[in-house]
Design a protein around this motif. Sequence first.
Motif, short mmCIF file in Angstrom:
data_model
loop_
_atom_site.label_atom_id
_atom_site.label_comp_id
_atom_site.label_asym_id
_atom_site.label_seq_id
_atom_site.Cartn_x
_atom_site.Cartn_y
_atom_site.Cartn_z
N GLU A 118 0.69 -1.20 0.06
CA GLU A 118 0.01 -0.11 -0.01
C GLU A 118 0.56 1.19 -0.13
O GLU A 118 0.28 2.34 -0.15
CB GLU A 118 -0.90 0.22 1.23
CG GLU A 118 -0.33 -0.20 2.47
CD GLU A 118 0.00 -1.44 2.86
OE1 GLU A 118 0.11 -1.57 4.25
OE2 GLU A 118 -0.11 -2.42 2.09
N ARG A 119 2.28 1.16 0.19
CA ARG A 119 2.98 2.53 -0.01
C ARG A 119 4.05 2.33 -1.07
O ARG A 119 4.74 3.14 -1.10
CB ARG A 119 3.87 2.31 1.31
CG ARG A 119 2.83 2.75 2.55
CD ARG A 119 3.91 3.12 3.87
NE ARG A 119 4.81 4.22 3.72
CZ ARG A 119 5.97 3.93 3.93
NH1 ARG A 119 6.87 2.72 4.05
NH2 ARG A 119 6.77 5.07 3.57
N LEU A 169 1.11 11.24 -0.51
CA LEU A 169 -0.01 10.55 0.30
C LEU A 169 0.76 9.96 1.35
O LEU A 169 1.49 8.79 1.50
CB LEU A 169 -0.90 9.60 -0.65
CG LEU A 169 -1.66 10.15 -1.67
CD1 LEU A 169 -2.30 8.96 -2.56
CD2 LEU A 169 -2.25 11.48 -1.46
N VAL A 170 0.56 10.40 2.43
CA VAL A 170 0.95 9.96 3.71
C VAL A 170 0.05 9.63 4.82
O VAL A 170 -0.99 10.15 4.98
CB VAL A 170 2.19 10.95 4.48
CG1 VAL A 170 3.36 11.03 3.58
CG2 VAL A 170 1.36 12.18 4.80
N ASN A 171 0.31 8.81 5.69
CA ASN A 171 -0.43 8.63 6.96
C ASN A 171 -0.19 9.69 8.34
O ASN A 171 0.57 10.12 7.97
CB ASN A 171 -0.59 7.10 7.51
CG ASN A 171 0.97 6.62 7.83
OD1 ASN A 171 1.45 7.46 8.61
ND2 ASN A 171 1.36 5.44 7.45
N TYR A 176 3.51 7.85 -2.86
CA TYR A 176 3.76 7.60 -1.10
C TYR A 176 5.20 7.87 -0.75
O TYR A 176 5.14 8.38 0.45
CB TYR A 176 3.50 6.22 -0.83
CG TYR A 176 2.28 5.79 -1.45
CD1 TYR A 176 0.94 6.16 -0.74
CD2 TYR A 176 2.13 4.87 -2.52
CE1 TYR A 176 -0.29 5.76 -1.13
CE2 TYR A 176 0.65 4.80 -3.14
CZ TYR A 176 -0.40 4.80 -2.29
OH TYR A 176 -1.66 4.65 -2.87
N VAL A 177 6.29 7.67 -1.54
CA VAL A 177 7.50 7.74 -0.92
C VAL A 177 8.45 8.55 -1.77
O VAL A 177 8.43 9.02 -2.86
CB VAL A 177 8.07 6.34 -0.67
CG1 VAL A 177 7.35 5.37 0.25
CG2 VAL A 177 8.23 5.80 -2.15
N ARG A 211 6.57 10.68 9.87
CA ARG A 211 7.49 11.75 10.39
C ARG A 211 7.78 12.74 9.48
O ARG A 211 7.52 13.99 9.64
CB ARG A 211 8.87 11.07 10.81
CG ARG A 211 9.93 11.94 11.37
CD ARG A 211 11.07 11.24 11.95
NE ARG A 211 11.97 10.95 10.73
CZ ARG A 211 12.61 11.89 10.41
NH1 ARG A 211 13.16 13.12 10.66
NH2 ARG A 211 13.54 11.52 9.40
N ILE A 212 7.70 12.55 8.11
CA ILE A 212 7.87 13.72 7.20
C ILE A 212 6.51 13.61 6.44
O ILE A 212 6.14 12.91 5.57
CB ILE A 212 9.04 13.16 6.14
CG1 ILE A 212 10.24 13.01 6.96
CG2 ILE A 212 9.04 14.23 5.05
CD1 ILE A 212 11.48 12.42 5.94
#
Length: 598
Positions: A303-304, A479-481, A309-310, A485-486
Amino acid sequence: MSAKVVIVGAGPSGLVACKTLLEAATHDFPFDPIVLEQEDDIGGTFRYRSYENATLVSSKQLTSFSDFRLPLSHSDHLTLEEYVDYLRDYASHFHLWSRIYLACKVVNISKDPQGGNNVSYVRKRKDNPAEWDSEAITIHTPYLAICTGLHVVPHVPDIPGVENILKNNPEAKLFHSSEYKSRNQLRGKKILILGTGETGMDIAYESAKAGAKEVVLCSRAGFLSFPKALNDFSLLGFKFESKNPVPIDSLITNLGETAYVHPWVAKSHIRWFISDFVIKRVLWVLTGTQAGCNQWVGELEPERLGRAYVFLNKSHKAMPYINRPYRRRPAFMDYLSRYSDPDEDMSPQTDFTVELAPFPSHFTEGGRAVFPLDLDKRSRPKRKDAVRIQGKVVKPNLVVYATGYKQEFGFLGEGYKMPGEADVRNICWSGDTSVAFIGFVRPGVGAIPPISEIQSMFWVSLLKDQVHKPLRAAHYHLLVNENARIKYGVDHSTYVSTLAKDIGAAPGLRELWREYGWHVLLCYCFGAAFIPFYRLVGPYKSPVAPMIIKTELWDTITRRGLIGNVMMGLIPMVFYLMLNTGAWFADRISTGGLAAQE
């Protein structure tokens, strides 16, 4: 009367902000910028947190500022020393040196009760440069730009028992990656590296080359590895070799991707998901794995996994050493297709391995690292590297925290918000646009300096009340949860094109064709979101932009070759244009009117 602008920091962001303000100064807006830098030289992180053999992972085509370029003959990726020299040349070319005050440390910034900001700074003592003057100098300024950068204050996580390493071995060392300078610090050591960002991967590679006894590289939750330039590969026995490989950050095309994008397509991020789907399948065919480019371990959770996402890790040199215990591919598949990492057979020890592992949960009294073995719902280990490392005794005598940096602004007084609170394009906040944070977003694939340039242009336009309002919805954040941290990640091309549209610098296709002809038009369609494209029209129109596009950027596009431009340019463009056209018709039918094209 001049309008003093104080810029804090003389890295690339501070320099381009200063240059942009100088060129935008008018009778109504007499900007008079100065740059305060606490170090003895310009360059910021690239000068003071550099290390041996370090190179930029972003290409010169993307990283260079829009109107000051490097020669075509120069290699695509600069060493950090070369980039600092480039910044010095930039400061000289645009006459910035008289504006830069070196060895001036900002100690306090406060709101003036009468309006504006008071900036207090101290100088280094002439009789003892290791100390600062006790008396501060204060400047009043209506405008303030914070350009100190994302990579200043080291982030060092607390791991229980890490001090036991030093108790058991007085010669052992623990330091943050900002203190790493050369291979001499790694030679003969048993090394534990915490963090699989680009610096952590660089240090893992340098450790292998330095002749370290043992290297364990720790990842919290995986990474997405790609080389900074496409390497050689073969299909059905036919080798595709390139003497001048194409930088990977120059492959994304404009038309349908950042130009002429329907609002629904932008909001849904469907472009990112489709490109991720295609890239994963291509990687599986070409390299045997879709976790990354020839990446057999350290994969992200499904999912990441993707550009949405990254941050792409383009320090790929250590991957051959990391892959060795895990790469398993049938010989017939290697015949059908094979990707060649440049350093696959160049280890000083042919069987040397960089072990991958989770972050240690703690260290024992004897200084041994203990690694968690997380299980899924079926009681199976989630990570294969966690299983492998359980059978090894890891007692490092050198721990390197490649754990990134944190944002701290001890000089900011009450009434100032942090970059994460900047609700106007991640630059300033709606309550006070006179204070800007330049260079405080990080692209998933791309570079911060060109982002700082377009941010500076946006901020100046905002101060002049020349930004198109209301602002379009922001669909450029990664897109982050909530627990990430970032949270300041952006998609490079979507972000810079959004700001360009805000200030009227994004050209239309018909406009380009009428003014510049087919050559520039084709470059704009097939090129990535290079900042020179946003200097062709609008308030920051530059006379040198057309020639840069026709030469350097055209060279980058033609280096892809016919097949590359068809596969990575024409086909995606046609598909995305069809997708955007379909969304436009659906919107027209549902609303009974014309949808506004972004």
